[in-house]
Design an enzyme around this catalytic site. Structure first.
Site, short mmCIF file in Angstrom:
data_model
loop_
_atom_site.label_atom_id
_atom_site.label_comp_id
_atom_site.label_asym_id
_atom_site.label_seq_id
_atom_site.Cartn_x
_atom_site.Cartn_y
_atom_site.Cartn_z
N GLY A 19 -52.04 -92.96 -26.86
CA GLY A 19 -51.23 -94.17 -26.82
C GLY A 19 -51.81 -95.28 -27.68
O GLY A 19 -52.80 -95.11 -28.39
N ALA A 77 -50.57 -94.29 -18.66
CA ALA A 77 -49.62 -94.96 -17.77
C ALA A 77 -48.21 -94.51 -18.10
O ALA A 77 -47.92 -94.07 -19.22
CB ALA A 77 -49.71 -96.48 -17.91
N TYR A 78 -47.35 -94.59 -17.12
CA TYR A 78 -45.90 -94.44 -17.33
C TYR A 78 -45.38 -95.84 -17.62
O TYR A 78 -45.41 -96.71 -16.75
CB TYR A 78 -45.26 -93.86 -16.06
CG TYR A 78 -43.77 -93.57 -16.18
CD1 TYR A 78 -43.29 -92.28 -16.08
CD2 TYR A 78 -42.84 -94.59 -16.36
CE1 TYR A 78 -41.93 -92.00 -16.16
CE2 TYR A 78 -41.49 -94.34 -16.46
CZ TYR A 78 -41.04 -93.03 -16.36
OH TYR A 78 -39.70 -92.77 -16.45
N ASP A 119 -49.01 -107.28 -16.15
CA ASP A 119 -48.45 -108.52 -15.62
C ASP A 119 -47.23 -108.26 -14.74
O ASP A 119 -46.80 -109.13 -13.97
CB ASP A 119 -48.05 -109.45 -16.77
CG ASP A 119 -46.98 -108.84 -17.66
OD1 ASP A 119 -47.19 -107.72 -18.14
OD2 ASP A 119 -45.94 -109.49 -17.89
N TYR A 143 -41.72 -99.83 -11.96
CA TYR A 143 -42.92 -99.84 -12.79
C TYR A 143 -43.97 -100.79 -12.22
O TYR A 143 -45.13 -100.41 -12.04
CB TYR A 143 -42.54 -100.26 -14.22
CG TYR A 143 -43.73 -100.56 -15.10
CD1 TYR A 143 -44.60 -99.55 -15.50
CD2 TYR A 143 -43.99 -101.86 -15.54
CE1 TYR A 143 -45.70 -99.82 -16.30
CE2 TYR A 143 -45.08 -102.14 -16.35
CZ TYR A 143 -45.93 -101.12 -16.73
OH TYR A 143 -47.02 -101.41 -17.52
#
Length: 308
Positions: A19, A77-78, A119, A143
């Site tokens: 990523g 992460a998704y 955040d 999420y």
């Protein structure tokens, strides 16, 4: 940001290495004395990538033990925020369960887990000031809720950890707002960009260097004692802006000014997931703990565009 020389060479496992953040960690690694192992669920073209499913507790434990890992940097992460509304279980597996697996393995091995959060754990309704680590968390999206559950799994594990919440990540790699805007500027005469969501763009290179600062600090810890900075911290670039402001600055710094950019409200682009309207992060705690300065978002954007 200045990276200080650390006292002890360490073995570092980076998950989600394909990523944006993982690729920046790859670029930094050759300048450090540490031994890095970069892992993901698939190979990256031209890169040395260990295949590791971080939801598989036995595989994670083996990878950490066999390589005598001192630090785990969880970049996995998704992050498909809208798609997560339709895949809550899969999203929770990656964002909540997997950090718990990594944390349990870190606890067993006596390793530090540096876990990246978001955040989106906040509801974005504060407005009057940036969010601190003491502010209550409440997310309206799958999420955000799964990322918060991941934080809870890490903090409850008893391992040494540092959780970094960040926002609006971009880089030269992968899909992100910067690269989308550059593509649109080249193909459109005019675009509308949301102007009522406020936060801070974060250059993945700056975040990667911040992670290295944490590793340097960890390398000087007192042996056989818990790491004294086991906490949640906020890290993004300095300053704040709207997506519209971000787009205009990208246009200015890239010299792609032929496309007209107009502000619009979030209502113009309905989405499945509720976005925080204001989720600027207060970085005071991180800067105090690790003694570093953080670049202004527009300065880092200029650097990234130069690298492109």
């Amino acid at each position: 940001m200045t990276i200080t020389n650390h006292c002890t060479d360490m073995n570092v496992l980076v998950t989600g290495a394909n990523g944006q953040l993982g690729n920046k960690m790859r670029l930094i690694a050759p300048s450090r004395r540490d031994k890095f192992i970069f892992s993901d669920i698939i190979h990256a073209s031209g890169e040395d990538t260990a295949i590791l499913d971080i939801t598989d507790a036995a595989a994670v434990r083996t990878a950490i033990q066999d390589n005598d890992i001192d630090v785990i940097v969880n970049c996995a992460a998704y992050t498909a925020v809208d798609k997560a509304e339709d895949e809550p279980e899969f999203c929770a597996t990656i964002n909540a369960s997997a950090p718990g697996v990594l944390a349990a393995a870190a606890k067993e091995a006596g390793a530090l887990l540096i876990h990246i959060s978001t955040d989106y754990v906040f509801d974005g309704q504060l407005h009057e000031r940036p969010y601190t680590e003491k502010d209550g968390c409440s997310s309206s999206s799958i999420y955000g809720r799964t990322k918060l559950d991941g934080e809870k799994a890490v903090t409850a594990s008893g391992c040494d950890y540092v959780i970094l919440r960040t926002a609006w990540l971009y880089s030269e790699f992968g899909k992100n707002f910067l690269k989308t805007m550059l593509r649109l500027f080249s193909s459109k005469d005019r675009i509308n960009v949301v102007s009522d969501q406020i936060d801070t763009p974060t250059y993945a290179l700056d975040l990667a260097e911040a992670i290295c600062s944490i590793m340097d600090d960890y390398s000087t810890r007192s042996p056989n004692n818990p790491y004294e900075r086991n906490e949640i911290y906020h890290y993004s670039n300095e300053g704040s802006c709207s997506w519209y402001d971000f787009a205009r600055k990208i246009s200015e710094l890239s010299g792609n000014t032929s496309c007209e950019i107009f502000p619009c409200s979030s209502d113009a682009y309905p989405s499945k997931a509720v976005r925080p309207m204001y989720s600027v992060l207060d970085k005071t705690k991180f800067k105090t703990a690790f003694g570093i300065s953080i670049p202004l978002w527009s300065d880092s954007l200029k650097k990234c565009i130069g690298n492109l």
